[in-house]
Design a protein around this motif. Sequence first.
Motif, PDB file in Angstrom:
ATOM      1  N   PHE A  77       0.852  -1.177   0.000  1.00  0.00           N
ATOM      2  CA  PHE A  77       0.000   0.000   0.000  1.00  0.00           C
ATOM      3  C   PHE A  77       0.895   1.236   0.000  1.00  0.00           C
ATOM      4  O   PHE A  77       1.860   1.293   0.759  1.00  0.00           O
ATOM      5  N   SER A  78       0.572   2.196  -0.847  1.00  0.00           N
ATOM      6  CA  SER A  78       1.265   3.479  -0.801  1.00  0.00           C
ATOM      7  C   SER A  78       0.258   4.594  -1.021  1.00  0.00           C
ATOM      8  O   SER A  78      -0.706   4.442  -1.782  1.00  0.00           O
ATOM      9  N   ALA A  79       0.485   5.688  -0.330  1.00  0.00           N
ATOM     10  CA  ALA A  79      -0.322   6.901  -0.478  1.00  0.00           C
ATOM     11  C   ALA A  79       0.651   8.054  -0.625  1.00  0.00           C
ATOM     12  O   ALA A  79       1.343   8.408   0.329  1.00  0.00           O
ATOM     13  N   THR A  80       0.744   8.602  -1.829  1.00  0.00           N
ATOM     14  CA  THR A  80       1.704   9.661  -2.091  1.00  0.00           C
ATOM     15  C   THR A  80       1.005  10.933  -2.548  1.00  0.00           C
ATOM     16  O   THR A  80      -0.046  10.874  -3.202  1.00  0.00           O
ATOM     17  N   GLU A  81       1.607  12.052  -2.205  1.00  0.00           N
ATOM     18  CA  GLU A  81       1.023  13.324  -2.592  1.00  0.00           C
ATOM     19  C   GLU A  81       1.231  13.547  -4.077  1.00  0.00           C
ATOM     20  O   GLU A  81       2.198  13.063  -4.667  1.00  0.00           O
ATOM     21  N   ILE A  82       0.291  14.247  -4.651  1.00  0.00           N
ATOM     22  CA  ILE A  82       0.377  14.608  -6.053  1.00  0.00           C
ATOM     23  C   ILE A  82       0.715  16.096  -6.082  1.00  0.00           C
ATOM     24  O   ILE A  82       0.001  16.907  -5.474  1.00  0.00           O
ATOM     25  N   GLY A  83       1.813  16.454  -6.743  1.00  0.00           N
ATOM     26  CA  GLY A  83       2.250  17.855  -6.802  1.00  0.00           C
ATOM     27  C   GLY A  83       1.199  18.752  -7.418  1.00  0.00           C
ATOM     28  O   GLY A  83       0.407  18.338  -8.244  1.00  0.00           O
ATOM     29  N   GLN A  84       1.224  19.965  -6.963  1.00  0.00           N
ATOM     30  CA  GLN A  84       0.226  20.916  -7.473  1.00  0.00           C
ATOM     31  C   GLN A  84       0.879  21.951  -8.343  1.00  0.00           C
ATOM     32  O   GLN A  84       1.976  22.288  -8.261  1.00  0.00           O
TER      33      GLN A  84
END
Length: 60
Positions: A53-60
Amino acid sequence: MLEHFFQCPHCWEEISFLLDTSERFLEYIKDCEVCCNPIEIIASFENDELVSFSATEIGQ
């Protein structure tokens, strides 16, 4: 379905997401319930058990 708890990579609050264990591989974009920033969620399963499982931020 499996409810999985994790920390938002943006605001570090604990949130949860329902994962469909009938799929071997899942990839979702979900907004954090707290800060509303997008998170890329990737999960994989073997025999209906969560193996990664991974949860990574998405750049804005």
